[in-house]
Design a protein around this motif. Structure first.
Motif, PDB file in Angstrom:
ATOM      1  N   GLU A  64       0.836  -1.206   0.000  1.00 39.70           N
ATOM      2  CA  GLU A  64       0.000   0.000   0.000  1.00 39.70           C
ATOM      3  C   GLU A  64       0.868   1.252   0.000  1.00 39.70           C
ATOM      4  O   GLU A  64       1.966   1.255   0.572  1.00 39.70           O
ATOM      5  N   ARG A  65       0.356   2.306  -0.649  1.00 39.47           N
ATOM      6  CA  ARG A  65       1.066   3.586  -0.652  1.00 39.47           C
ATOM      7  C   ARG A  65       0.050   4.713  -0.434  1.00 39.47           C
ATOM      8  O   ARG A  65      -1.024   4.708  -1.045  1.00 39.47           O
ATOM      9  N   VAL A  66       0.395   5.667   0.411  1.00 39.86           N
ATOM     10  CA  VAL A  66      -0.494   6.808   0.640  1.00 39.86           C
ATOM     11  C   VAL A  66       0.365   8.073   0.762  1.00 39.86           C
ATOM     12  O   VAL A  66       1.553   7.996   1.065  1.00 39.86           O
ATOM     13  N   TYR A  67      -0.287   9.209   0.511  1.00 39.36           N
ATOM     14  CA  TYR A  67       0.425  10.476   0.713  1.00 39.36           C
ATOM     15  C   TYR A  67      -0.526  11.524   1.245  1.00 39.36           C
ATOM     16  O   TYR A  67      -1.756  11.357   1.179  1.00 39.36           O
ATOM     17  N   PRO A 206      17.809   1.546   2.705  1.00 38.73           N
ATOM     18  CA  PRO A 206      16.952   0.357   2.832  1.00 38.73           C
ATOM     19  C   PRO A 206      15.612   0.533   2.101  1.00 38.73           C
ATOM     20  O   PRO A 206      15.042   1.632   2.112  1.00 38.73           O
ATOM     21  N   GLU A 207      15.129  -0.514   1.464  1.00 40.61           N
ATOM     22  CA  GLU A 207      13.914  -0.472   0.647  1.00 40.61           C
ATOM     23  C   GLU A 207      12.717   0.315   1.188  1.00 40.61           C
ATOM     24  O   GLU A 207      12.136   1.110   0.439  1.00 40.61           O
ATOM     25  N   PRO A 208      12.308   0.124   2.437  1.00 45.25           N
ATOM     26  CA  PRO A 208      11.124   0.857   2.903  1.00 45.25           C
ATOM     27  C   PRO A 208      11.274   2.370   2.730  1.00 45.25           C
ATOM     28  O   PRO A 208      10.392   3.042   2.181  1.00 45.25           O
ATOM     29  N   THR A 209      12.396   2.913   3.187  1.00 46.81           N
ATOM     30  CA  THR A 209      12.632   4.347   3.088  1.00 46.81           C
ATOM     31  C   THR A 209      12.845   4.778   1.636  1.00 46.81           C
ATOM     32  O   THR A 209      12.331   5.808   1.194  1.00 46.81           O
ATOM     33  N   ARG A 210      13.589   3.989   0.890  1.00 42.46           N
ATOM     34  CA  ARG A 210      13.890   4.332  -0.493  1.00 42.46           C
ATOM     35  C   ARG A 210      12.622   4.377  -1.354  1.00 42.46           C
ATOM     36  O   ARG A 210      12.446   5.282  -2.172  1.00 42.46           O
ATOM     37  N   LEU A 211      11.726   3.412  -1.152  1.00 39.41           N
ATOM     38  CA  LEU A 211      10.491   3.386  -1.936  1.00 39.41           C
ATOM     39  C   LEU A 211       9.574   4.540  -1.561  1.00 39.41           C
ATOM     40  O   LEU A 211       8.883   5.101  -2.414  1.00 39.41           O
ATOM     41  N   ALA A 212       9.571   4.912  -0.287  1.00 38.14           N
ATOM     42  CA  ALA A 212       8.744   6.051   0.145  1.00 38.14           C
ATOM     43  C   ALA A 212       9.287   7.325  -0.502  1.00 38.14           C
ATOM     44  O   ALA A 212       8.531   8.188  -0.957  1.00 38.14           O
ATOM     45  N   HIS A 213      10.599   7.424  -0.548  1.00 36.67           N
ATOM     46  CA  HIS A 213      11.252   8.597  -1.146  1.00 36.67           C
ATOM     47  C   HIS A 213      10.938   8.678  -2.647  1.00 36.67           C
ATOM     48  O   HIS A 213      10.571   9.745  -3.148  1.00 36.67           O
ATOM     49  N   ASN A 214      11.065   7.563  -3.345  1.00 34.99           N
ATOM     50  CA  ASN A 214      10.781   7.538  -4.781  1.00 34.99           C
ATOM     51  C   ASN A 214       9.313   7.857  -5.069  1.00 34.99           C
ATOM     52  O   ASN A 214       9.005   8.588  -6.017  1.00 34.99           O
ATOM     53  N   TYR A 215       8.443   7.305  -4.260  1.00 35.61           N
ATOM     54  CA  TYR A 215       7.010   7.544  -4.434  1.00 35.61           C
ATOM     55  C   TYR A 215       6.711   9.037  -4.294  1.00 35.61           C
ATOM     56  O   TYR A 215       5.910   9.608  -5.040  1.00 35.61           O
ATOM     57  N   LEU A 216       7.364   9.678  -3.345  1.00 33.76           N
ATOM     58  CA  LEU A 216       7.167  11.109  -3.126  1.00 33.76           C
ATOM     59  C   LEU A 216       7.526  11.927  -4.363  1.00 33.76           C
ATOM     60  O   LEU A 216       6.848  12.912  -4.686  1.00 33.76           O
ATOM     61  N   GLU A 218       7.317  10.971  -7.404  1.00 37.01           N
ATOM     62  CA  GLU A 218       6.232  10.766  -8.368  1.00 37.01           C
ATOM     63  C   GLU A 218       5.069  11.683  -8.044  1.00 37.01           C
ATOM     64  O   GLU A 218       4.561  12.413  -8.903  1.00 37.01           O
ATOM     65  N   VAL A 219       4.658  11.651  -6.782  1.00 36.49           N
ATOM     66  CA  VAL A 219       3.515  12.442  -6.334  1.00 36.49           C
ATOM     67  C   VAL A 219       3.786  13.925  -6.579  1.00 36.49           C
ATOM     68  O   VAL A 219       2.937  14.658  -7.086  1.00 36.49           O
ATOM     69  N   ARG A 220       4.986  14.335  -6.218  1.00 36.60           N
ATOM     70  CA  ARG A 220       5.373  15.732  -6.352  1.00 36.60           C
ATOM     71  C   ARG A 220       5.208  16.235  -7.797  1.00 36.60           C
ATOM     72  O   ARG A 220       4.681  17.315  -8.025  1.00 36.60           O
TER      73      ARG A 220
END
Length: 224
Positions: A64-67, A206-216, A218-220
DNA sequence: GCGACAG
DNA sequence: ATCTTGTCGC
């Protein structure tokens, strides 16, 4: 009106007494990573965007991903990062349908002057087990770990010598990351879990932080 | 007083 | 932590 950092320090000392640094026994099925981005990080007030990504464990598949977006009125001051980022972090966290077993926060846990870095602050306020994973040191003494992936060395309190966390080489030939427990886990448990995550990650972050960063990012872009 | 200082 | 391309080293 201006933010009172003197009172903020007192608040940190109170929250510190609520910390529960205990071995993490429960089985881990879901891990979350989170991050924030600011439209203008050098200006306050500014607009912040927060993101949470939930991953399965140990496979690290995105579940899941949310912002969320919010105005941020408190400036960044070393030692007080949480007061700037926690409100948005909480607003974003509430949007998750899948509550993770543990959250990896971008910053320090108890490896902090008052033992209450943003990961510890988040952990105490939410009651969710949290681990801090920072890219730079803030507080504590340590030796450089060996250059091999998985190498680590303890971060010790300058006054008591107690172990606050670990400097961890997440990949060969890269600067290490700084791991320390936030709440409801202890240093050893935090290190053990991060070692497993890092083992399945290909990059320095580490993946959890890296994926959250990448997702951001995209959203941005999509938010223009 | 000086240096250090997460994001 | 923002804006940004190519380039060098392991």
């Amino acid at each position: 009106m201006k933010f009172d950092f003197s009172k903020a320090a007192k608040a940190q000392n109170i929250l510190r007494s609520k910390l529960r640094l205990v071995p993490f026994k429960k089985g881990v099925n879901f891990i979350a990573g989170c991050d924030l981005t600011f439209l203008n990080p050098y200006k306050t007030p500014t607009t912040g965007i927060g993101a949470f990504v939930v991953l399965s464990f140990p496979d690290l598949e995105v579940v899941e991903r949310v912002y969320a977006v919010m105005n941020v009125n408190i400036p960044y001051v070393p030692g007080f990062l949480a007061f700037r980022e926690i409100p948005l972090l909480l607003r974003t966290f509430r949007k998750l349908k899948n509550k993770p077993d543990v959250v990896i926060v971008d910053g320090h846990g108890i490896a902090h002057p008052r033992r209450l870095g943003i990961a510890a602050h988040f952990g105490v306020v939410t009651g969710i087990p949290a681990i801090g994973c920072a890219k730079k040191p803030l507080y504590g003494e340590f030796e450089e770990p060996c250059n091999e992936k998985g190498c680590y060395s303890p971060i010790k309190a300058p006054d008591t010598g107690k172990v606050l966390g670990y400097v961890l080489r997440s990949r060969e030939n890269v600067k290490p990351v700084y791991i320390s427990p936030g709440n409801l886990v202890d240093s050893k448990s935090a290190l053990d879990l991060m070692l497993k995550i890092v083992d399945r990650s290909k990059y320095r972050i580490p993946e959890p932080t890296r994926l959250a960063h990448n997702y951001l990012q995209e959203v941005r872009k999509s938010l223009v």
